[in-house]
Design an enzyme around this catalytic site. Sequence first.
Site, PDB file in Angstrom:
ATOM      1  CE  LYS A 189      -6.579   0.270   6.088  1.00  0.00           C
ATOM      2  NZ  LYS A 189      -5.503  -0.702   5.763  1.00  0.00           N
ATOM      3  CB  SER A 240      -6.666  -1.674   2.353  1.00  0.00           C
ATOM      4  OG  SER A 240      -5.861  -1.835   3.495  1.00  0.00           O
ATOM      5  CB  SER A 241      -3.864   2.755   4.332  1.00  0.00           C
ATOM      6  OG  SER A 241      -3.592   1.564   5.034  1.00  0.00           O
ATOM      7  CB  ILE A 265      -2.187  -7.927   5.587  1.00  0.00           C
ATOM      8  CG1 ILE A 265      -1.917  -9.400   5.917  1.00  0.00           C
ATOM      9  CG2 ILE A 265      -3.287  -7.796   4.535  1.00  0.00           C
ATOM     10  CD1 ILE A 265      -3.083 -10.148   6.522  1.00  0.00           C
ATOM     11  N   GLY A 266      -0.388  -6.677   2.802  1.00  0.00           N
ATOM     12  CA  GLY A 266       0.052  -7.037   1.455  1.00  0.00           C
ATOM     13  C   GLY A 266       0.546  -5.821   0.672  1.00  0.00           C
ATOM     14  N   GLY A 267       0.658  -4.694   1.393  1.00  0.00           N
ATOM     15  CA  GLY A 267       1.096  -3.466   0.730  1.00  0.00           C
ATOM     16  C   GLY A 267       0.218  -2.280   1.106  1.00  0.00           C
ATOM     17  CB  SER A 268      -2.878  -2.130   3.108  1.00  0.00           C
ATOM     18  OG  SER A 268      -3.625  -3.024   2.323  1.00  0.00           O
ATOM     19  CG  LEU A 284      -9.517  -3.968   6.026  1.00  0.00           C
ATOM     20  CD1 LEU A 284      -8.849  -4.434   7.318  1.00  0.00           C
ATOM     21  CD2 LEU A 284      -9.695  -2.466   6.036  1.00  0.00           C
TER      22      LEU A 284
END
Lengths: 544, 544
Positions: free
Chosen positions: B141, B225-226, B246-249, B199
């Site tokens: 990433k 975000s990834s 950090i939240g599902g990325s 991100l």
Amino acid sequence: MDTMTKKQSAAQSLWQQAARTKRDSVNSLIPEAWRLPSIPSSNDQKDVTGIYIWQFLSAKEIEITETDACGIVSRTSSGAWKAREVAEAFSHRAALAHQLTNCLHEIFFDAALDEAQAQDDYFAMHKRPIGPLHGLPVSLKDQFHVKGVETTMGYVGWIGTFEGRRGSGNELIYESEMVRELRSLGAILYCKTSVPHTLMAGETVNNIIGYTWNPKNRLLSAGGSSGGEGALIGLKGSPVGFGTDIGGSIRIPAAFNGLYGLRPSAGRLPYEGMANSMDGQNSVLSVVGPLATSVASLKLLVKSLLSQEPWLHDPLVLELPWRDTSDLSQSQLTFGILKDDGVVRPHPPVIRAIDMVVDAIKRAGHQVIEWSPPSHTEGTRLVDEIYVLDGGHDVHSAFRLSGEIIADQVAAMYGKEPVAEKSASSIAAINVKKRNYQRKYLEYWNSTSGMTGTGRPVDAFIMPVAPFAAARPKLYNYYGYSTIINILDYATCTVPVTLVDKDIDKSDANYEPRNKVDEIAWRSCEITNHLSLDWLPLTINNCL
Amino acid sequence: MDTMTKKQSAAQSLWQQAARTKRDSVNSLIPEAWRLPSIPSSNDQKDVTGIYIWQFLSAKEIEITETDACGIVSRTSSGAWKAREVAEAFSHRAALAHQLTNCLHEIFFDAALDEAQAQDDYFAMHKRPIGPLHGLPVSLKDQFHVKGVETTMGYVGWIGTFEGRRGSGNELIYESEMVRELRSLGAILYCKTSVPHTLMAGETVNNIIGYTWNPKNRLLSAGGSSGGEGALIGLKGSPVGFGTDIGGSIRIPAAFNGLYGLRPSAGRLPYEGMANSMDGQNSVLSVVGPLATSVASLKLLVKSLLSQEPWLHDPLVLELPWRDTSDLSQSQLTFGILKDDGVVRPHPPVIRAIDMVVDAIKRAGHQVIEWSPPSHTEGTRLVDEIYVLDGGHDVHSAFRLSGEIIADQVAAMYGKEPVAEKSASSIAAINVKKRNYQRKYLEYWNSTSGMTGTGRPVDAFIMPVAPFAAARPKLYNYYGYSTIINILDYATCTVPVTLVDKDIDKSDANYEPRNKVDEIAWRSCEITNHLSLDWLPLTINNCL
């Protein structure tokens, strides 16, 4: 008197009265038979340890209370000693210790004796101990919540409340997670020990119990913030107790009282459900750990607690069972030695103690190298910023509950009023600086692998806990020797070395102080007390 | 045009030009032979996976790129495949993937081929692999710093800088800690993948590469975000890559692309030296973890990295070597099943996938119970607060460097301008709430021991990653299914289950939405894509 002054005066007498009532109610829990007819002045009787306190104890009580935690548990677990006689002996000695040093905040001897009796009954019926700490008295710093007693943390405004709040429903019934675990292991809880209000000082002073004196020299501080633990265990009114440490608060009282004290890294032992200052500040966490009269006692307590799988009950505890590091016991070890951090020169007896340790290491076939890490000042400045991120908002809220006066030792850090708080961005920037400093220190540590000849970097480093053997009241002006470890978050253990010797430890009259802080520390140089050294673990994050 | 508008227009053309130049310079690194003569429109060619992309590859390239990381390493380590042919095959397929989905931010195929050749030479000389990842292409990433290429993290203002700063001396030479470790393990680094600027979105969009499309359906999002990792590995342009979460990325792009994705707990893998948003915000930490086409690949990568002892180089990594949990492999396991969090009802294919998993668990001789934890809303509200502690200060500083426009998906959280920051006290209060929520959840988990019959609480729980199989652009309006895990900080693994089937997964036309958020999610219901489920670890904090 104008109106304002009258109001202030009335408020003052209110908090003073509340403090006095609380103090009296605690003292009234000391049985008549254990009360000293008179308390000698500090000048008349500086040292109240050993022979002095023995005069008030029976031979059996002395035998019990001079035994370390491992020795006690081996006797209670075999039935050689009854849990009740052990609880009674330590309660008696703790009562004496409190009268001589002001080391207790809460007394619950009766509950302890009932609990001990129940354990004796269990033992009589089942012929086995109730747990690995069967009948072991354990003292607790006044941050632990224990049913039946209050937690004031030295705040007058917390009297009659739960952490300053009324009507929470938790009053007198809530117990901290570690308390639950200690009970389940068989420990006997019998008293809570004194702290400086706010917890943020290396001396122990508050408006409820006054000042906690060093039992080896009652003109000196017992240290802080776990100062009650230091004085109590120093006087052997407890075999082992738990303190907390965000800047030296386990290590300082351990050092000043000639004890072993373990400050684990954050996330090792359960802090869940304890009272605290600035709770939720997570840039540098306060950690909980034991103080005791032997290294083996520290191991017994930590190993026992980890057997309770605290990570299933405290979300901040890591799933890390006890790890033996016996694979190192046959190796040649290398110790880094830091004698002087370059800011404040340690007093002569501290330097001498380091030299003694170096000699002992060499005699044991191990080696030392000079520890030359990145500037400690860079690290200690960061931790100093972290202590006041909220501008004193939290501690001043607690003071305002009663209007009590703030001890000078605490006002030195938090002033008389709160100031502006730090913002999220500023805190994040400090956290990044902390991480970068930690990384730099780690790289230095790694770099020593080329100097040891063992194929490993230095196994541990050794440095003083404080620049002096024990602080004189209001003259503890430099915490860099202890706070550096909190910013690094290394596991660390305090190890007592020797006593000050007036005939050897001469102050250097010609010393040119390096700076103002060094000058004040130098002026406070007095031939005093125990000496202790901060002993870092054998490998990083791997002392347990 | 008035002056203001002219100025704005000039600034606009400047950042647009910078973005275009960057985009062109990256695309120019695709060798002529690998360029597609034309890119089909999304409507003409929704699905570019499998047969579609194979037409541009040789049989050998297809064989190599359809092999998972473990299969690749076993062949490169035995000499059956050359590192160079593997690197070339994946570079080729990655180049195609980028042209079809916009999944790359940086291309360094030449450096990769040189590195692979050097490994082949090493192998020819020493007859052994250079490390456990010998010749394995690994994508990263665009938060990882890799020498020779930039890190923009999707910000136009970061082009030509080091994390937005000019003249730091780090430009084009600095490498993140994990990059150093991957190289030392023998991995071949060859490209960096796209992210949403900041991100902080579940879709991947920025002004440099535009929008990253889902290779299975190019009308849908590849996730974020990834998202570049998701699209690239989904198209098998990489066997394994690293994202952050950090939240599902990690989990969202893994789910939307039918991949396995591991989000470890904080402190497990080294984040040291990576670019980030809100660096130093430590209430909920972003963590780094792998995405791959098989579970075994995740294990290979994590186990290999831990063999590098990252805790000696990253102060936030815990000293926790790889732990085998094979002791559970013979046991009957119990899984908690959460099909619907009560806020947004998952779309029909997601519900069907959960039912398939339940059937599979039962057929394998294990059991399930309904997972009824404390309100997820309480937890997800906390994490939503934590994302904006600094009021957007950090991300808006990065936007201001270029004046670029902010993607709607990001503006949804951070607005067009920063707002007031949270204070130290407010942050501390949130941290306390987080800890209390974690504790409550842990207690619920412990409480299931009475329902399993195994003597243990539930071994893991299973829930959807998102309410849909893949998001439609700008319609990802509810993140509660993934963010709940970040506030809890449980290790979690995404496992692909099935594909949507238009004939089975009918939308319920009579459904009465529960609330506004549910209504929008329901309206976005379309028969789409892969389905994936969030699979939590077998024991808390113990998946590795």
